[in-house]
Design an enzyme around this catalytic site. Structure first.
Site: not given
Ligand code: DGP
Length: 114
Positions: A30, A87, A93-94, A100, A102
């Site tokens: 990230d 998310n 909060g996407q 994906h 995390h």
């Protein structure tokens, strides 16, 4: 679905620090890490959100999670612990609408999350 920055990473149009790849999954660090280990596992075939996934995506979603778990074991932090987060849509909060996972590790994490 609309193309995203992650689609460009899959196609190697922009660089990323790729740590794992197979036929269906790509994993890279990230850009804005929230833990000492922060890796994103994405399907090469884009799905916008978990909410948009359907029965045809079941195997792919399993591959994502198993790839994250295998990476954690290989890197030696599985026993100590890690967190996987997906998310989904605005309130989560996407920000990138290419599903994906995390993978966060390397520090103690709190629950419930903020
Ligand atoms: P989310 O908020 O769940 O949609 O997470 C998107 C994550 O993607 C966020 O933690 C930052 C990361 N990110 C955004 N753009 C890029 C990029 O171009 N490269 C990399 N490696 N990560 C990115």
């Amino acid at each position: 679905m609309a193309d995203t920055i992650f689609g460009k990473i899959v196609r190697r149009e922009i660089p990323a620090d790729i740590v794992y790849e197979d036929d269906a999954v790509l994993a890279f660090r990230d850009l804005n890490p929230q833990a000492p280990v922060h890796v994103l596992f994405i399907p090469k075939r884009p799905i916008a959100t978990l909410d948009a996934a359907g029965p045809n995506d079941a195997a792919l979603l399993g591959q994502l999670l198993l790839a994250a778990a295998a990476y954690a074991r290989q890197q030696g932090f599985a026993e100590q612990g890690y967190r996987c987060v997906i998310n989904t849509n605005r309130d989560s909060g996407q920000t990138v609408y290419h599903l994906h996972v995390h993978l966060l590790a390397g520090r103690a994490m709190h629950w419930p999350p903020g």
